[in-house]
Design an enzyme around this catalytic site. Structure first.
Site, PDB file in Angstrom:
ATOM      1  N   ASP A  96       0.853  -1.200   0.000  1.00 43.19           N
ATOM      2  CA  ASP A  96       0.000   0.000   0.000  1.00 43.19           C
ATOM      3  C   ASP A  96       0.887   1.247   0.000  1.00 43.19           C
ATOM      4  O   ASP A  96       2.027   1.220  -0.487  1.00 43.19           O
ATOM      5  CB  ASP A  96      -0.959  -0.068   1.210  1.00 43.19           C
ATOM      6  N   ASP A  97       0.376   2.328   0.534  1.00 47.85           N
ATOM      7  CA  ASP A  97       1.039   3.636   0.508  1.00 47.85           C
ATOM      8  C   ASP A  97       2.452   3.571   1.122  1.00 47.85           C
ATOM      9  O   ASP A  97       2.723   2.718   1.964  1.00 47.85           O
ATOM     10  CB  ASP A  97       0.159   4.618   1.320  1.00 47.85           C
ATOM     11  N   ASP A 175      -5.841   5.230  -5.296  1.00 45.98           N
ATOM     12  CA  ASP A 175      -6.494   6.047  -4.266  1.00 45.98           C
ATOM     13  C   ASP A 175      -6.932   7.403  -4.846  1.00 45.98           C
ATOM     14  O   ASP A 175      -6.690   7.694  -6.020  1.00 45.98           O
ATOM     15  CB  ASP A 175      -5.509   6.215  -3.091  1.00 45.98           C
ATOM     16  N   GLY A 210     -16.245   5.187  -2.461  1.00 41.24           N
ATOM     17  CA  GLY A 210     -17.689   5.198  -2.668  1.00 41.24           C
ATOM     18  C   GLY A 210     -18.254   6.586  -2.920  1.00 41.24           C
ATOM     19  O   GLY A 210     -19.473   6.755  -3.015  1.00 41.24           O
ATOM     20  N   MET A 212     -18.536   8.677  -5.458  1.00 38.21           N
ATOM     21  CA  MET A 212     -19.441   8.917  -6.598  1.00 38.21           C
ATOM     22  C   MET A 212     -20.160   7.635  -6.996  1.00 38.21           C
ATOM     23  O   MET A 212     -20.391   7.398  -8.173  1.00 38.21           O
ATOM     24  CB  MET A 212     -18.674   9.474  -7.778  1.00 38.21           C
ATOM     25  N   ARG A 226     -14.034   0.451  -4.105  1.00 37.08           N
ATOM     26  CA  ARG A 226     -14.397   0.664  -2.713  1.00 37.08           C
ATOM     27  C   ARG A 226     -15.772   1.328  -2.655  1.00 37.08           C
ATOM     28  O   ARG A 226     -16.056   2.263  -3.413  1.00 37.08           O
ATOM     29  CB  ARG A 226     -13.352   1.543  -2.033  1.00 37.08           C
ATOM     30  N   ASP A 230     -12.579   4.437   4.986  1.00 34.16           N
ATOM     31  CA  ASP A 230     -11.699   3.410   5.569  1.00 34.16           C
ATOM     32  C   ASP A 230     -12.306   2.661   6.754  1.00 34.16           C
ATOM     33  O   ASP A 230     -12.926   3.251   7.640  1.00 34.16           O
ATOM     34  CB  ASP A 230     -10.377   4.051   6.019  1.00 34.16           C
TER      35      ASP A 230
HETATM   36  C1  GLA Z   1      -6.665   5.870   1.956  1.00 31.81           C
HETATM   37  C2  GLA Z   1      -7.192   4.489   1.566  1.00 31.81           C
HETATM   38  C3  GLA Z   1      -6.604   3.459   2.513  1.00 31.81           C
HETATM   39  C4  GLA Z   1      -5.088   3.477   2.442  1.00 31.81           C
HETATM   40  C5  GLA Z   1      -4.584   4.865   2.758  1.00 31.81           C
HETATM   41  C6  GLA Z   1      -3.093   5.023   2.513  1.00 31.81           C
HETATM   42  O1  GLA Z   1      -7.129   6.280   3.196  1.00 31.81           O
HETATM   43  O2  GLA Z   1      -8.582   4.477   1.593  1.00 31.81           O
HETATM   44  O3  GLA Z   1      -7.084   2.156   2.181  1.00 31.81           O
HETATM   45  O4  GLA Z   1      -4.672   3.081   1.166  1.00 31.81           O
HETATM   46  O5  GLA Z   1      -5.240   5.857   1.970  1.00 31.81           O
HETATM   47  O6  GLA Z   1      -2.636   6.302   2.809  1.00 31.81           O
END
Ligand code: GLA
Length: 410
Positions: A96-97, A175, A210, A212, A226, A230
């Site tokens: 992820d990030d 994202d 989610g 739009m 999504r 979160d």
């Molecule tokens: C958003 C996403 C999360 C994650 C974070 C990372 O909040 O919805 O699932 O990927 O960014 O910064």
């Protein structure tokens, strides 16, 4: 309760409502005629052949946030194999990030963060592939990702998609932070086209939370979208994401899935029963089963939950139909959906603080009246001795569920 048969007028009403929603969200201009829309669908149709069943694997965010490095990713890949999880279908290892340097190189390419991913992403992909697994990565349809610690791909879509493909990436989570204010329906399809041009099939996971209603347009843009903001590791957060996601049940199908966010099972914030509810609802909702705990260190209890083959089989069923709430009575709910082979998957869910009996009638489940049905309890791993006619009842503990596969017999 009355039988839930969808009639002609109900279908018409849903079509009118969806059209109005499209127009009010400005996804389709009010003036566009039907053939324009069909034409646009055809041009944009995502046919990358991926996601015929919901994706399964692991993602770094829920447990590690930005504290990731290549050692964790390699060890996670090792653990997916040594625990037997990969054999059950958990084959995506998704970073992820926070994997990249804040600045691109002088050619504008994304660069893996030297202090934490010194060997680079290509080497990691080679390692993960050598274990029979797939590597996923993360970017953003804005100028920076949500952590603000690495660049996004807005304006660099084609270049970044090529980079990902050249590294051997198999999955992209995309994202929505720090964007230019234009709509996701404008920004996300650019990456779709970039990925389709990159020369490698890459599962495309839309993460616009989610905002739009991506369930309405996501199938021609990505393989999952999504439907919520979160998740966190608590009962309320988990159950509310399941609720929000359920609304879009009709719009999920093989190749394009609703995504209520990644699993928190094993992160410590819920009881065993609550995690069983979490896993059962994600499975029956045909949600991506992306583990979010540290799979290098799991208790026996957690392993038992996430390796339940029978529950996984519901999620991966070839029919690909997302379950719905078919009955709600206070804290007691019945979630159900069809499976291949004329079977039905059912979750009897007790959201409340007290033990309670829950009864599912065949009417609620779409099973013809008087059918004789065999019930398999997926958490007890038992086919119940007696057969059932017209209904099935069980007593369910607080914040717990029962999960069955029902099969008409005779
Ligand atoms: C958003 C996403 C999360 C994650 C974070 C990372 O909040 O919805 O699932 O990927 O960014 O910064």
């Amino acid at each position: 309760m009355e039988e839930r048969r969808v009639g002609y007028y109900e279908i018409l009403l849903v079509m009118v409502l969806v059209t109005l929603l499209h127009i009010s969200l400005n996804i389709v201009p009010a003036s566009a005629n039907f053939s324009d829309e069909v034409e646009q669908h055809r041009r944009n149709l995502l046919a990358n052949g991926l996601g015929t069943t919901p994706p399964m694997g692991w993602n770094s965010w829920n447990h590690f946030n930005c504290q990731i490095n290549e050692k964790i990713i390699r060890e996670t890949a090792d653990a997916l194999v040594s625990t037997g999880l990969s054999k059950l279908g958990y084959n995506y290892v998704n970073i992820d990030d926070c994997w990249a340097e804040l600045n691109r190189d002088d050619k504008g390419n994304l660069v893996a963060k030297k202090s934490t991913f010194p060997s680079g992403i290509k080497a990691l992909a080679d390692y993960v592939h050598s274990k029979g697994l797939k590597l996923g990565i993360y970017s953003d349809a804005g100028y920076f990702t949500c952590s603000n610690k690495m660049p996004g791909s807005l304006g660099h879509e084609f270049q970044d998609a090529k980079t990902f493909a050249s590294w051997g990436i198999d999955y992209l989570k995309y994202d929505n932070c720090n964007n230019d204010g234009s709509k996701p329906t404008v920004r996300y399809p650019v990456m779709t086209r970039a990925l389709m041009n990159a020369g490698r099939p890459i599962f495309f996971s839309l993460c616009e939370w989610g905002d739009m209603h991506p369930a309405l347009w996501g199938a021609r843009v990505g393989n999952s979208w999504r439907t919520t903001n979160d998740i966190n590791d608590s009962w309320d957060s988990m159950i509310s994401r399941a609720d929000m996601n359920e609304v879009y049940a009709d719009l999920a199908k093989p190749g394009g899935w609703n995504d209520p966010d990644m699993l928190e099972v094993g992160n410590g914030g819920m009881t065993k029963d609550e995690y069983i509810v979490h896993f059962s609802l994600w499975a029956i909702s045909k949600a991506p089963l992306l583990l979010g705990c540290d799979i290098r260190n799991m208790s026996k209890e957690i392993v038992e939950i996430i390796t339940n083959k029978e529950v996984i089989a519901v999620n991966q069923d070839s029919l690909g139909v997302q379950a719905k709430k078919v009955r709600m009575e206070g804290d007691q709910e019945i979630w159900a959906g069809p499976l291949s082979g004329y079977r039905v998957a059912v979750v009897l869910l007790n959201r409340g603080p007290l033990r309670n009996a829950i009864t599912a009638n065949w009417d609620d489940l779409g099973i013809p009246p008087k059918s004789v049905v065999q019930a398999r309890d997926l958490w007890q791993h038992q086919t119940l001795k007696k057969v059932f006619v017209d209904k099935l009842s069980a007593t369910v503990d607080p914040h717990s569920c029962k999960m069955y596969v029902l099969k008409p017999v005779g």
